[in-house]
Scaffold this motif. Structure first.
Motif, mmCIF file in Angstrom:
data_model
loop_
_atom_site.group_PDB
_atom_site.id
_atom_site.type_symbol
_atom_site.label_atom_id
_atom_site.label_comp_id
_atom_site.label_asym_id
_atom_site.label_seq_id
_atom_site.Cartn_x
_atom_site.Cartn_y
_atom_site.Cartn_z
ATOM 1 N N GLY A 57 0.785 -0.815 0.241
ATOM 2 C CA GLY A 57 0.021 0.093 0.251
ATOM 3 C C GLY A 57 0.922 1.178 0.069
ATOM 4 O O GLY A 57 0.650 2.543 -1.037
ATOM 5 N N PHE A 58 1.487 1.058 1.123
ATOM 6 C CA PHE A 58 2.804 2.466 1.021
ATOM 7 C C PHE A 58 3.561 2.464 -0.230
ATOM 8 O O PHE A 58 3.610 3.558 -1.133
ATOM 9 C CB PHE A 58 4.253 2.125 1.989
ATOM 10 N N ARG A 59 4.357 1.391 -1.068
ATOM 11 C CA ARG A 59 4.411 1.686 -2.550
ATOM 12 C C ARG A 59 3.493 1.990 -3.626
ATOM 13 O O ARG A 59 4.280 3.021 -4.100
ATOM 14 C CB ARG A 59 4.776 0.242 -3.043
ATOM 15 N N ASP A 60 2.577 1.854 -3.512
ATOM 16 C CA ASP A 60 1.376 1.884 -4.175
ATOM 17 C C ASP A 60 1.100 3.425 -4.505
ATOM 18 O O ASP A 60 1.432 4.841 -4.883
ATOM 19 C CB ASP A 60 0.112 1.642 -4.539
ATOM 20 N N ARG A 61 1.469 4.424 -2.902
ATOM 21 C CA ARG A 61 0.674 5.988 -2.547
ATOM 22 C C ARG A 61 2.525 6.714 -3.208
ATOM 23 O O ARG A 61 2.663 7.482 -4.063
ATOM 24 C CB ARG A 61 1.009 6.085 -1.015
ATOM 25 N N GLU A 62 3.777 6.065 -2.981
ATOM 26 C CA GLU A 62 4.632 5.940 -3.470
ATOM 27 C C GLU A 62 4.959 6.304 -4.675
ATOM 28 O O GLU A 62 5.521 7.600 -5.264
ATOM 29 C CB GLU A 62 6.251 5.321 -2.480
ATOM 30 N N GLN A 63 4.383 5.154 -5.273
ATOM 31 C CA GLN A 63 5.028 5.511 -7.245
ATOM 32 C C GLN A 63 3.685 7.032 -7.424
ATOM 33 O O GLN A 63 4.013 7.481 -8.299
ATOM 34 C CB GLN A 63 3.836 4.350 -7.434
ATOM 35 N N ALA A 64 2.410 6.984 -6.783
ATOM 36 C CA ALA A 64 1.874 7.812 -7.226
ATOM 37 C C ALA A 64 2.831 9.653 -6.802
ATOM 38 O O ALA A 64 2.351 10.747 -7.916
ATOM 39 C CB ALA A 64 0.113 7.424 -6.940
ATOM 40 N N VAL A 65 2.730 9.180 -6.202
ATOM 41 C CA VAL A 65 3.754 9.891 -5.892
ATOM 42 C C VAL A 65 4.697 10.867 -6.458
ATOM 43 O O VAL A 65 4.942 11.655 -7.089
ATOM 44 C CB VAL A 65 4.137 10.659 -4.401
ATOM 45 N N ILE A 66 5.854 10.256 -6.923
ATOM 46 C CA ILE A 66 7.078 10.120 -6.932
ATOM 47 C C ILE A 66 6.591 10.218 -9.030
ATOM 48 O O ILE A 66 6.686 11.292 -9.546
ATOM 49 C CB ILE A 66 7.803 8.595 -7.924
ATOM 50 N N ALA A 67 5.222 9.680 -9.803
ATOM 51 C CA ALA A 67 5.366 10.064 -11.104
ATOM 52 C C ALA A 67 5.102 10.929 -11.462
ATOM 53 O O ALA A 67 4.788 12.231 -11.958
ATOM 54 C CB ALA A 67 4.210 8.994 -11.628
ATOM 55 N N GLU A 68 3.900 11.904 -10.401
ATOM 56 C CA GLU A 68 3.644 13.715 -10.273
ATOM 57 C C GLU A 68 4.827 14.114 -9.776
ATOM 58 O O GLU A 68 5.110 15.390 -10.725
ATOM 59 C CB GLU A 68 2.104 13.999 -8.951
ATOM 60 N N LEU A 69 5.823 14.247 -8.412
ATOM 61 C CA LEU A 69 6.735 15.099 -9.017
ATOM 62 C C LEU A 69 7.803 14.870 -10.044
ATOM 63 O O LEU A 69 7.966 16.247 -10.406
ATOM 64 C CB LEU A 69 7.625 14.785 -7.351
ATOM 65 N N CYS A 70 7.462 13.613 -10.317
ATOM 66 C CA CYS A 70 9.276 13.428 -11.775
ATOM 67 C C CYS A 70 8.421 14.525 -13.305
ATOM 68 O O CYS A 70 9.045 14.417 -14.080
ATOM 69 C CB CYS A 70 8.966 12.107 -11.662
ATOM 70 N N GLY A 71 6.430 14.529 -12.987
ATOM 71 C CA GLY A 71 6.453 15.246 -14.208
ATOM 72 C C GLY A 71 6.278 16.996 -13.657
ATOM 73 O O GLY A 71 6.317 17.657 -15.228
ATOM 74 N N GLN A 72 6.590 17.315 -12.514
ATOM 75 C CA GLN A 72 7.226 18.708 -12.728
ATOM 76 C C GLN A 72 8.432 19.410 -13.292
ATOM 77 O O GLN A 72 9.298 18.064 -13.483
ATOM 78 C CB GLN A 72 6.859 18.796 -11.065
ATOM 79 N N GLN A 73 8.517 20.617 -13.004
ATOM 80 C CA GLN A 73 9.681 20.344 -13.461
ATOM 81 C C GLN A 73 10.449 22.120 -12.599
ATOM 82 O O GLN A 73 10.006 22.323 -11.562
ATOM 83 C CB GLN A 73 10.154 21.650 -14.363
ATOM 84 N N GLY A 74 11.924 21.565 -12.237
ATOM 85 C CA GLY A 74 13.100 22.818 -11.245
ATOM 86 C C GLY A 74 12.791 22.522 -9.824
ATOM 87 O O GLY A 74 12.815 23.207 -9.139
ATOM 88 N N LEU A 75 12.202 20.959 -9.556
ATOM 89 C CA LEU A 75 12.875 20.532 -7.984
ATOM 90 C C LEU A 75 13.766 20.353 -7.940
ATOM 91 O O LEU A 75 14.687 19.071 -8.654
ATOM 92 C CB LEU A 75 11.510 19.487 -7.587
#
Ligand SMILES: Nc1ncnc2c1ncn2[C@@H]1O[C@H](COP(=O)(O)OP(=O)(O)OP(=O)(O)O)[C@@H](O)[C@H]1O
Ligand SMILES: O=C(O)C1=C[C@@H](O)[C@@H](O)[C@H](O)C1
Ligand SMILES: [Mg+2]
Length: 174
Positions: A57-75
């Motif tokens: 369950g944690f890994r599913d949440r982690e995957q969603a967060v990583i996908a979203e943050l990696c879609g942003q720029q300059g972080l």
């Protein structure tokens, strides 16, 4: 030059959160920590998420967060120690980002995590054995996506940041 992301990977206690925050200041970029982001979005601590939903369950949440943050720029993004486990995360992280693998020996990981109860995988009789097994499994995955590998055993956080900045001064002007 500053539109790319700078992503810190490596095991628990390597210093991703600590160094990520300092590096973001140096680069004058926003800092995000995927573990913190998961806790804020879930409204629960990581130990509680592991208790209720299990590691999957944690890994599913982690995957969603990583996908979203990696879609942003300059972080500047500090990830969790297990973020490299899923191929989808590795693919998302290497996309146009500088990926920095902070390496630490098991001995140093152990010393740096000993007093912190916030890492469910280490709440066991023998955390040294767990860290050894995790590093054997994950080290090739960290290396697979790393742009740069930095040894942290013998360097305080500020020196690690200096080394990253030195690397970036040539890398970003290529
Ligand atoms: N290079 C270093 N030298 C000495 N101590 C360090 C170094 N880097 C981090 N630390 C210390 O180690 C502890 C763990 O660091 P930190 O939380 O940044 O690790 P992390 O890689 O983010 O771990 P996790 O994967 O569990 O999130 C902190 O107390 C921090 O101050
Ligand atoms: O190495 C791991 O698998 C973990 C590291 C932490 O950053 C957290 O993401 C969580 O405790 C799991
Ligand atoms: Mg961290």
């Amino acid at each position: 030059m500053q539109t790319r992301n700078y992503i810190l990977i490596g095991p628990m206690g390597a210093g991703k959160s600590t160094i990520g925050r300092l590096l973001a200041k140096e680069l004058a970029l926003p800092f995000k920590d995927s573990d913190k982001e998961i806790e804020e979005r879930t409204g629960a601590s990581i130990p509680l998420i592991f208790d209720v939903e299990g590691e999957a369950g944690f890994r599913d949440r982690e995957q969603a967060v990583i996908a979203e943050l990696c879609g942003q720029q300059g972080l500047v993004l500090a990830t969790g120690g297990g973020a490299v486990l899923r191929a989808e995360n590795r693919q998302a992280m290497r996309q146009g980002a500088v990926v920095i693998y902070l390496h630490a020996s098991v001995e140093h990981q152990l010393a740096r995590t000993a007093r912190d109860r916030n890492r469910p995988l280490l709440q066991t009789e023998n955390p040294e054995q767990v860290l050894t097994a995790l590093l054997a499994l994950r080290d090739p995955l960290y290396r697979e996506i790393a742009t740069l590998i930095i040894e942290t055993d013998t360097r305080p956080p500020r020196m690690v940041v200096q080394e990253i900045m030195q690397f970036l001064s040539t890398y970003n002007s290529r």
